[in-house]
Design a protein around this motif. Structure first.
Motif, PDB file in Angstrom:
ATOM      1  N   ARG A 126       0.842  -1.195   0.000  1.00 60.91           N
ATOM      2  CA  ARG A 126       0.000   0.000   0.000  1.00 60.91           C
ATOM      3  C   ARG A 126       0.879   1.247   0.000  1.00 60.91           C
ATOM      4  O   ARG A 126       1.895   1.305   0.684  1.00 60.91           O
ATOM      5  CB  ARG A 126      -0.908   0.014   1.237  1.00 60.91           C
ATOM      6  N   VAL A 127       0.467   2.227  -0.758  1.00 57.79           N
ATOM      7  CA  VAL A 127       1.185   3.500  -0.801  1.00 57.79           C
ATOM      8  C   VAL A 127       1.092   4.150   0.574  1.00 57.79           C
ATOM      9  O   VAL A 127       0.016   4.215   1.166  1.00 57.79           O
ATOM     10  CB  VAL A 127       0.596   4.419  -1.897  1.00 57.79           C
ATOM     11  N   GLY A 128       2.228   4.618   1.084  1.00 64.87           N
ATOM     12  CA  GLY A 128       2.246   5.268   2.391  1.00 64.87           C
ATOM     13  C   GLY A 128       2.374   4.296   3.541  1.00 64.87           C
ATOM     14  O   GLY A 128       2.436   4.721   4.697  1.00 64.87           O
ATOM     15  N   ASP A 129       2.403   3.006   3.275  1.00 63.37           N
ATOM     16  CA  ASP A 129       2.550   2.009   4.333  1.00 63.37           C
ATOM     17  C   ASP A 129       4.005   2.029   4.815  1.00 63.37           C
ATOM     18  O   ASP A 129       4.935   1.903   4.019  1.00 63.37           O
ATOM     19  CB  ASP A 129       2.196   0.625   3.792  1.00 63.37           C
ATOM     20  N   PRO A 130       4.226   2.224   6.115  1.00 59.74           N
ATOM     21  CA  PRO A 130       5.597   2.321   6.616  1.00 59.74           C
ATOM     22  C   PRO A 130       6.391   1.016   6.486  1.00 59.74           C
ATOM     23  O   PRO A 130       7.618   1.028   6.530  1.00 59.74           O
ATOM     24  CB  PRO A 130       5.427   2.708   8.088  1.00 59.74           C
ATOM     25  N   LEU A 131       5.720  -0.101   6.293  1.00 58.59           N
ATOM     26  CA  LEU A 131       6.416  -1.377   6.186  1.00 58.59           C
ATOM     27  C   LEU A 131       6.587  -1.852   4.739  1.00 58.59           C
ATOM     28  O   LEU A 131       6.952  -2.989   4.493  1.00 58.59           O
ATOM     29  CB  LEU A 131       5.682  -2.451   6.999  1.00 58.59           C
ATOM     30  N   THR A 132       6.328  -0.962   3.784  1.00 54.62           N
ATOM     31  CA  THR A 132       6.479  -1.321   2.379  1.00 54.62           C
ATOM     32  C   THR A 132       7.905  -1.733   2.070  1.00 54.62           C
ATOM     33  O   THR A 132       8.142  -2.737   1.390  1.00 54.62           O
ATOM     34  CB  THR A 132       6.057  -0.155   1.463  1.00 54.62           C
TER      35      THR A 132
END
Length: 197
Positions: A73-79
């Protein structure tokens, strides 16, 4: 046949190792290695067919696995963590064959259905599942060529195919004995008529 034996979770490589040591004696390790190499090459061929790019130098790019990269997901800190896990998994990934052979052999039972087992475990070993689908679909016959052309098939009609093996054997022996008696009787009649004439 060796690949089919490997695809049976009750045997895997153990059956090959057991019988090849009996058959090939001191040459067994090299013959076992040939079968294993054949299995590895078959898995690689299927992986190339079903997972393009897996064996190429670009296999660590996320474009090879769009279903996993789409879950980011865009903006997900765990990307970035997800990308790290995916990259390390790709680089250290064992083949389906390695995972499959690493597990224990199943106990042998009379009612084991190998096709049902592969249907159930197909998600766990997707490449081996494809191979099993193709290899196990080949009918194997242990009937000798001479038996294929014998008259035994005429005795075992669809109606009689439910008979017990000993009953079929008794029918075949009875038929042979009766035909033998009739031949003897006919040859006696021929001899008698030649003597009369």
């Amino acid at each position: 046949m060796a690949i089919a034996a490997i695809l049976d979770p009750r045997f895997k490589m153990k059956l090959i190792e057991y019988y090849f040591s009996l058959i090939y004696k001191e040459n067994a390790p090299s013959e076992i290695e040939k079968v294993f190499d054949l299995a590895v090459n078959l898995v690689k061929e299927y992986e190339l067919k079903h997972r393009p790019g897996l064996w190429s130098s670009e296999s660590s790019s996320s474009t090879d696995f769009p279903s996993q990269s789409c879950n980011f997901r865009v903006g997900d800190p765990l990307t970035s963590y997800d990308q790290f896990v995916m990259d390390s998994t790709i680089n250290n990934e064992q083949s389906d064959l390695d995972l499959y052979l690493g597990e224990k052999v199943l106990p042998r039972t009379q009612d084991f259905d190998i096709l049902s087992w592969w249907k159930t475990n197909g998600n766990k070993y997707p490449i081996l599942h494809q191979i099993a689908r193709d290899i196990l679909a080949i009918l194997v016959s242990t009937v000798a060529l001479e038996s294929s052309f014998s008259t035994g098939g005429r005795i075992i009609s669809p109606h009689r195919s439910r008979l017990h093996l000993s009953t079929v054997e008794a029918l075949m022996c009875s038929r042979d004995w009766l035909w033998g008696q009739m031949r003897d009787l006919n040859s006696t009649r021929v001899e008698d008529s030649s003597l009369d004439g």
